[in-house]
Design a protein around this motif. Structure first.
Motif, PDB file in Angstrom:
ATOM      1  N   SER A 217      -9.446  -2.435 -26.638  1.00  0.00           N
ATOM      2  CA  SER A 217      -9.855  -2.984 -27.925  1.00  0.00           C
ATOM      3  C   SER A 217      -9.487  -2.007 -29.031  1.00  0.00           C
ATOM      4  O   SER A 217      -9.133  -0.862 -28.787  1.00  0.00           O
ATOM      5  N   THR A 218      -9.585  -2.462 -30.266  1.00  0.00           N
ATOM      6  CA  THR A 218      -9.192  -1.643 -31.401  1.00  0.00           C
ATOM      7  C   THR A 218     -10.426  -1.138 -32.135  1.00  0.00           C
ATOM      8  O   THR A 218     -11.418  -1.858 -32.253  1.00  0.00           O
ATOM      9  N   VAL A 219     -10.376   0.083 -32.616  1.00  0.00           N
ATOM     10  CA  VAL A 219     -11.477   0.645 -33.394  1.00  0.00           C
ATOM     11  C   VAL A 219     -11.748  -0.241 -34.604  1.00  0.00           C
ATOM     12  O   VAL A 219     -10.812  -0.748 -35.246  1.00  0.00           O
ATOM     13  N   ASP A 223      -7.548  -2.457 -39.357  1.00  0.00           N
ATOM     14  CA  ASP A 223      -7.275  -3.869 -39.635  1.00  0.00           C
ATOM     15  C   ASP A 223      -5.983  -4.273 -38.938  1.00  0.00           C
ATOM     16  O   ASP A 223      -4.991  -3.535 -38.994  1.00  0.00           O
ATOM     17  N   GLN A 224      -5.974  -5.435 -38.302  1.00  0.00           N
ATOM     18  CA  GLN A 224      -4.781  -5.916 -37.607  1.00  0.00           C
ATOM     19  C   GLN A 224      -4.340  -7.256 -38.194  1.00  0.00           C
ATOM     20  O   GLN A 224      -5.174  -8.074 -38.573  1.00  0.00           O
TER      21      GLN A 224
END
Length: 242
Positions: A217-219, A223-224
């Protein structure tokens, strides 16, 4: 998960003062779960990404335990080794040990390649308690006789999956036999591919696992976005975004 405050984590007043002086009151999830495990002396796998507060999760317990030993009197020597893949991470970890250990009277130094070794070897010769290192420079200075790890009690392998990606896995396998068998080992990685799990198995003894983010997962701070574009236009899109 219920918020845990640092003053609920049984920290020595000197360590707690250093933490609160930096403006921290509530522990992050990795800190709240990992610190008690480490204080009890267990080996641990921490699955957590950069930006989740994991540096404090391992530096605060190490500082506390070494400070309590030091109060009873001990011979100075490298008691803790933190192995990390990049110069930038090593410097950041060194800054954390300086901040959280400011009232503990412990000595640390940071070593990495790409720069002259003299300031690093001079710090080692003066005597330290905590060493933060990148693998190549560590092996180099061990080979030259500047570093002896026979007094080691705490070993941290940080960013293990990045170590793998950057080709350091063979260096790590050369370092492991040089460590005392009796030690507390802490293993941190954002992801757990099979080779990393196998590596953890060679480092840790009956570890407890602390996982605070789903695998891959992304911190939250990142923002993606997804852009659908023809292959021929990828470069032009990248240029416009930059």
């Amino acid at each position: 998960m219920e918020t845990i405050r640092f003053d609920e984590l049984n920290l020595d007043p000197r360590i707690l003062r250093a933490v609160t002086d930096m403006g921290f009151e509530a522990a992050s999830p990795i800190q709240a779960q990992a610190i008690p495990v480490e204080m009890e002396g267990h080996d641990m796998i921490g699955q957590a990404q950069t930006g989740t507060g994991k540096t404090a999760a391992f530096s605060i317990p190490i500082i506390q335990r070494l400070y309590l030993q030091k109060k009873k009197g001990y011979k100075r020597g490298i008691k803790a080794l933190i192995l990390t893949p990049t110069r930038e991470l090593a410097i950041q970890i060194g800054e954390s040990f300086a901040a959280y250990g400011r009232f503990a009277g412990l000595r640390h130094t940071v070593i990495f390649g790409g720069v002259g070794q003299k300031p690093q070897t001079e710090a080692l010769e003066r005597g330290i308690d905590i060493l933060i290192a990148t693998p190549g420079r560590l092996l180099d200075l061990i080979g030259q006789g500047f570093i002896h790890l026979d007094t080691l009690e705490y070993f941290v392998l940080d960013e293990a999956d990045r170590m793998l990606d950057m080709g350091f896995i063979h260096d790590i396998k050369r370092i492991l036999p040089l460590l005392p068998k009796k030690r507390q080992s802490l293993f941190f990685s954002a992801t757990m591919p099979p080779e990393i799990e196998r590596l953890a198995g060679t480092i840790l003894s009956a570890p407890q696992k602390v996982e605070v983010t789903p695998a891959s997962s992304t911190v939250d701070a990142i923002d993606q976005s997804v852009y659908f574009v023809e292959k021929a236009e990828k470069i032009n899109l990248l240029k416009s975004l930059l």
